[in-house]
Motif scaffolding. Structure first.
Motif, PDB file in Angstrom:
ATOM      1  N   CYS A 488       0.883  -1.171   0.000  1.00  0.00           N
ATOM      2  CA  CYS A 488       0.000   0.000   0.000  1.00  0.00           C
ATOM      3  C   CYS A 488       0.917   1.216   0.000  1.00  0.00           C
ATOM      4  O   CYS A 488       1.601   1.495   0.985  1.00  0.00           O
ATOM      5  CB  CYS A 488      -0.899   0.001   1.232  1.00  0.00           C
ATOM      6  SG  CYS A 488      -2.086   1.370   1.252  1.00  0.00           S
ATOM      7  N   ASP A 491       0.351   8.344  -1.789  1.00  0.00           N
ATOM      8  CA  ASP A 491       0.256   9.151  -2.988  1.00  0.00           C
ATOM      9  C   ASP A 491       1.243  10.315  -2.898  1.00  0.00           C
ATOM     10  O   ASP A 491       2.179  10.288  -2.089  1.00  0.00           O
ATOM     11  CB  ASP A 491      -1.185   9.645  -3.206  1.00  0.00           C
ATOM     12  CG  ASP A 491      -1.732  10.335  -1.956  1.00  0.00           C
ATOM     13  OD1 ASP A 491      -0.925  10.789  -1.125  1.00  0.00           O
ATOM     14  OD2 ASP A 491      -2.965  10.409  -1.812  1.00  0.00           O
ATOM     15  N   THR A 558     -13.030   4.239  -5.896  1.00  0.00           N
ATOM     16  CA  THR A 558     -12.281   4.234  -4.641  1.00  0.00           C
ATOM     17  C   THR A 558     -13.018   5.085  -3.612  1.00  0.00           C
ATOM     18  O   THR A 558     -13.837   5.931  -3.961  1.00  0.00           O
ATOM     19  CB  THR A 558     -10.862   4.793  -4.838  1.00  0.00           C
ATOM     20  OG1 THR A 558     -10.943   6.119  -5.373  1.00  0.00           O
ATOM     21  CG2 THR A 558     -10.060   3.909  -5.779  1.00  0.00           C
ATOM     22  N   THR A 563      -8.126   6.522  -0.455  1.00  0.00           N
ATOM     23  CA  THR A 563      -7.826   6.143  -1.832  1.00  0.00           C
ATOM     24  C   THR A 563      -6.706   5.113  -1.915  1.00  0.00           C
ATOM     25  O   THR A 563      -6.799   4.133  -2.670  1.00  0.00           O
ATOM     26  CB  THR A 563      -7.437   7.391  -2.653  1.00  0.00           C
ATOM     27  OG1 THR A 563      -8.460   8.370  -2.521  1.00  0.00           O
ATOM     28  CG2 THR A 563      -7.263   7.041  -4.113  1.00  0.00           C
ATOM     29  N   CYS A 564      -5.629   5.325  -1.170  1.00  0.00           N
ATOM     30  CA  CYS A 564      -4.481   4.415  -1.253  1.00  0.00           C
ATOM     31  C   CYS A 564      -4.859   3.009  -0.788  1.00  0.00           C
ATOM     32  O   CYS A 564      -4.480   2.014  -1.417  1.00  0.00           O
ATOM     33  CB  CYS A 564      -3.325   4.960  -0.416  1.00  0.00           C
ATOM     34  SG  CYS A 564      -2.722   6.573  -0.967  1.00  0.00           S
ATOM     35  N   SER A 566      -7.879   1.769  -0.814  1.00  0.00           N
ATOM     36  CA  SER A 566      -8.809   1.256  -1.833  1.00  0.00           C
ATOM     37  C   SER A 566      -8.032   0.662  -3.005  1.00  0.00           C
ATOM     38  O   SER A 566      -8.329  -0.441  -3.490  1.00  0.00           O
ATOM     39  CB  SER A 566      -9.721   2.378  -2.338  1.00  0.00           C
ATOM     40  OG  SER A 566     -10.486   2.937  -1.304  1.00  0.00           O
ATOM     41  N   ASN A 567      -7.028   1.391  -3.471  1.00  0.00           N
ATOM     42  CA  ASN A 567      -6.229   0.924  -4.614  1.00  0.00           C
ATOM     43  C   ASN A 567      -5.463  -0.348  -4.275  1.00  0.00           C
ATOM     44  O   ASN A 567      -5.298  -1.230  -5.125  1.00  0.00           O
ATOM     45  CB  ASN A 567      -5.255   2.018  -5.059  1.00  0.00           C
ATOM     46  CG  ASN A 567      -5.958   3.142  -5.805  1.00  0.00           C
ATOM     47  OD1 ASN A 567      -6.980   2.921  -6.454  1.00  0.00           O
ATOM     48  ND2 ASN A 567      -5.430   4.348  -5.713  1.00  0.00           N
ATOM     49  N   GLU A 571      -5.683  -3.814  -6.212  1.00  0.00           N
ATOM     50  CA  GLU A 571      -4.467  -4.437  -6.747  1.00  0.00           C
ATOM     51  C   GLU A 571      -4.341  -5.873  -6.274  1.00  0.00           C
ATOM     52  O   GLU A 571      -3.933  -6.767  -7.030  1.00  0.00           O
ATOM     53  CB  GLU A 571      -3.245  -3.620  -6.315  1.00  0.00           C
ATOM     54  CG  GLU A 571      -1.937  -4.071  -6.932  1.00  0.00           C
ATOM     55  CD  GLU A 571      -1.932  -3.996  -8.448  1.00  0.00           C
ATOM     56  OE1 GLU A 571      -1.284  -4.858  -9.087  1.00  0.00           O
ATOM     57  OE2 GLU A 571      -2.582  -3.078  -8.998  1.00  0.00           O
TER      58      GLU A 571
END
Length: 589
Positions: A488, A491, A558, A563-564, A566-567, A571
C-alpha cells in the motif's frame, strides 16, 4: 467489514441514559471449505521458491486432526472481554477445516488481533495454543468458544471487563474521590458535567431548581449496564443530602466515582458563592466531546421541537460522526459526540461548530472550521440530521426505522429452492448454517445486522460446490481461496509510510465472491483507512461490496480519503486473478 452502527435510540430523559458507542462488526475469519487455499505472491528466486515449498510441506504435515466428530459445522460460545463470542467450526475427516466468527461484543481493534489464535488452532489442530498478547480476553474467548463447539464444555468465566475491575478500568479513572466543600447556593438551570467511569467518559445532566439539586440524569457512559445501574443508586443520596460527599457503591466503584466527578463538574458551573473545588479535586476534564454554551449560562432558544434527546449521523473525515442533541424548553441544551474516528487534534478544532450552534441556536450560517473542514462539516450535518429526527417526533411521525428485508427474503427463497443432492456435503452444511442465521435476521431491527446476514448468505450460495465437478468446466479461473499480499503506497502527499496489505480472496465460477481478513502490517493509524476503504461509510459504498457485486475489480470507485487503501485492495484482487487464471492447453504442455 463492517464497520459501524448507529447509536442506540433511548427514551428522552429516562432515569439512566446511555449513548451506545458504535463498534465495527467483526467479519468471519476464514470461509474456505473444500476449495484449496492459494498464496498469490511476488515472483521469487528459485532458492526462495524451494525454501517456501519446504515450509509449506512442513505446514501440511505438522499436524493431523484427531477430533472424533462427524463431518459438519458445530457452533460454540465462549466469554470474551465485553460479552459472548460465538463461532462455527467446520470439521471434515476429523480435522478443523475452518473457524468462522458468528458474533462478538468485543472491541473490533482488539478482536481483529485476537483472531490470530484461529490460525494457530487450525495449523496445530489443537486447542492448546497461546493467547494473543494485547488481546488476551478476546483470544481466550475464541479458544473457549471452539472448545464449546467441539466438546460441549461451557465457558463459565466472567467477562474480561468484570475480571479487570481493579486493573482494567479506563485510563484516568479512579476508585476514590476527595471530600469537597459544596457551594452555598446554585443558579437555577440545566448543567452538563463529565467524569471518567470504568469504560471511559461519563456525562450527566443536572437540573437546579430553587437553588437546589432537583434531578440528575446520566446522558452518556461507556460502562456496562449492570455497573451503571448499580452506581446510579447514589444519585438519590446526592439529591437527598444536597452533597456530592457520598459513598461509592460496592461492586461499581469506578462508575460511582465517574458519576460523582461528573456531578461536581456540572455543579461547579452552577455555583453562586464559592466553588465545589471540582476543578481541583475532580478529573480536570476539558470535556472536548460535549458542549454547552460557552459561559455556562442557560441560553433561551426558539427551537420548535419536542423535548428529548435526538440522534444524528453524518460522514466526517475518516468515517461517520454521530451526535446526541439534547432539547429542553425549546433550547438546544447540549450536543454530545457519541462516535467519531477522526484524528483528535482536528476533531477538537472542529468542535467550534458545536459551540456556535449552541450559542446561536441554529445550524444555518455556521461555517466549517478552517483546517478541520471535513470533521466540522460531519459534525454540522450530524446535528442537522438529529434535528430532522426531532422534527419527525414533534410532528408525530415514527423515528424507528425498519430495516429493508427485501434482498434477504429473496436470498432465503433462492437458497430454499436449491437441491442438496447437487452439492458437496461440506458446502451444503455451511449453506444451511447461513440460511438459519438469515431467517433469524428477519427479526432484527437494525439494517446493519440484516446487511451482514445478506452478505454471509450470498457468499455461502456463491461458494456451493457441485458434486460432479462441472462447476470447473470451461472456467477461466481456478476456484479456491487465495491469500495475497500487496504494498500500500502513499500518494503524492506521502502522509504515511508504505506498508504491506494482506487479505483473503475467494473465487468461484469466475467471480470474486468474498474478500476477508484485510489487514496491514504498518502503523495502527492505518487501520481506520483500511476499514473505510473496505466497508465505506454511511454515504459511500466500500470497495469490497462493489467488487463482490460485480464479481470483478473493474470500474470500481475508490473511497474518498481512503484512496491508497482502496487501490491496494483492488491491486490485491487483480493479482489473485492473475494467479488463479487457468493455464491454456499450450501452457499446460
Amino acid at each position: 467489514m463492517d464497520i459501524k452502527e448507529t447509536g442506540k435510540k433511548l427514551k428522552p430523559f429516562a432515569p439512566v441514559l446511555s449513548v451506545a458507542l458504535v463498534t465495527a462488526c467483526v467479519a468471519g475469519s476464514l470461509s474456505g471449505y473444500e476449495a484449496p487455499v492459494y498464496a498469490a505472491t511476488q515472483e521469487e528466486t528459485p532458492a526462495k521458491k524451494e525454501e517456501t515449498k519446504e515450509k509449506k510441506e512442513e505446514k501440511k504435515t505438522a499436524a493431523k486432526g484427531s477430533f472424533d466428530l462427524e463431518d459438519g459445522v458445530y457452533k460454540g460460545t465462549g466469554t470474551g472481554y465485553a460479552g459472548d463470542i460465538t463461532v462455527s467450526v467446520l470439521i471434515k475427516d476429523k480435522q478443523i477445516v475452518s473457524i468462522d466468527i458468528l458474533s462478538s461484543s468485543d472491541d473490533a481493534a482488539f478482536f481483529t488481533r485476537a483472531k490470530a489464535v484461529i490460525d494457530k488452532i487450525i495449523e496445530g489442530q489443537t486447542l492448546d495454543v497461546d493467547t494473543v498478547s494485547g488481546a488476551t480476553f478476546s483470544s481466550r474467548g475464541i479458544i473457549s468458544a471452539v472448545k464449546n463447539a467441539l466438546t460441549g464444555e461451557k465457558d463459565t468465566s466472567e467477562t474480561g471487563q468484570a475480571q479487570s475491575g481493579q486493573t482494567g478500568a479506563a485510563a484516568g479513572s479512579s476508585t476514590s474521590v476527595a471530600q469537597v466543600e459544596d457551594a452555598a447556593a446554585y443558579k437555577d438551570g440545566t448543567y452538563y458535567g463529565s467524569g471518567t467511569g470504568f469504560g471511559g467518559p461519563l456525562k450527566v445532566m443536572v437540573e437546579i431548581s430553587g437553588g437546589k439539586i432537583a434531578s440528575i440524569q446520566i446522558v452518556e457512559n461507556s460502562d456496562g449496564s449492570d455497573y451503571i445501574s448499580k452506581a446510579a443508586s447514589l444519585i438519590d443520596s446526592i439529591i437527598t443530602t444536597q452533597s456530592t460527599n457520598v459513598d461509592t457503591v460496592s461492586g461499581a466503584t469506578y462508575s460511582s466515582v465517574g458519576i460523582i466527578q461528573a456531578v461536581r463538574d456540572a455543579l461547579g458551573q452552577a455555583a453562586v458563592n464559592g466553588t465545589s473545588d471540582s476543578t481541583q479535586n475532580n478529573n480536570n476534564n476539558s470535556n472536548n466531546n460535549s458542549s454547552s454554551d460557552d459561559d455556562h449560562s442557560t441560553v433561551t432558544g426558539t427551537v420548535p421541537y419536542k423535548e428529548g434527546i435526538y440522534y444524528g449521523t453524518a460522514e466526517g473525515y475518516s468515517g461517520d460522526v454521530s451526535v446526541a442533541v439534547v432539547i429542553q424548553e425549546k433550547t438546544i441544551k447540549a450536543i454530545l459526540i457519541t462516535e467519531s474516528s477522526d484524528d483528535e487534534a482536528f476533531f477538537n478544532r472542529a468542535m467550534d461548530v458545536v459551540k456556535k450552534v449552541i450559542r446561536t441556536q441554529k445550524t444555518d450560517d455556521v461555517d466549517t472550521v478552517s483546517g478541520a473542514t471535513y470533521s466540522s462539516k460531519g459534525l454540522l450535518n450530524a446535528i442537522k440530521n438529529a434535528l430532522k429526527q426531532a422534527e419527525k417526533v414533534t410532528n408525530g411521525e415514527s423515528i424507528d426505522e425498519k430495516p429493508d428485508l427485501t434482498e434477504l427474503k429473496e436470498l432465503i427463497e433462492k437458497a430454499e429452492k436449491l437441491e442438496e443432492d447437487t452439492y458437496t456435503e461440506t458446502s451444503w452444511t455451511v449453506l444451511q448454517t447461513r440460511l438459519a442465521d438469515a431467517k433469524d435476521a428477519l427479526e432484527e431491527t437494525k439494517q446493519t445486522a440484516v446487511d451482514k446476514a445478506v452478505e454471509k448468505l450470498k457468499t455461502a450460495i456463491a461458494q456451493l460446490e457441485s458434486k460432479d465437478g462441472k462447476d470447473e468446466e470451461n472456467t477461466k479461473y481456478i476456484s479456491g481461496i487465495y491469500e495475497v499480499t500487496v504494498p500500500c503506497k502513499p500518494d503524492d502527499d506521502e502522509d504515511f509510510e508504505e506498508y504491506n496489505l494482506t487479505m483473503t480472496v475467494t473465487i468461484r465460477d469466475d467471480k470474486i465472491v468474498a474478500i476477508t481478513d484485510i489487514t496491514g502490517d504498518g502503523d495502527s493509524g492505518n487501520d481506520r483507512y483500511i476499514t473505510k476503504a473496505a466497508n465505506g461509510t454511511s454515504n459511500i459504498k466500500g470497495v469490497v461490496s462493489q467488487i463482490i457485486d460485480k464479481g470483478m475489480p473493474e470500474d470500481i470507485d475508490t473511497v474518498s480519503r481512503a484512496t491508497c487503501s482502496s487501490n491496494a485492495i483492488l491491486e490485491g484482487c487483480k493479482k489473485v486473478l492473475e494467479e488463479a487464471e487457468r493455464p491454456t492447453d499450450m501452457e499446460a504442455e
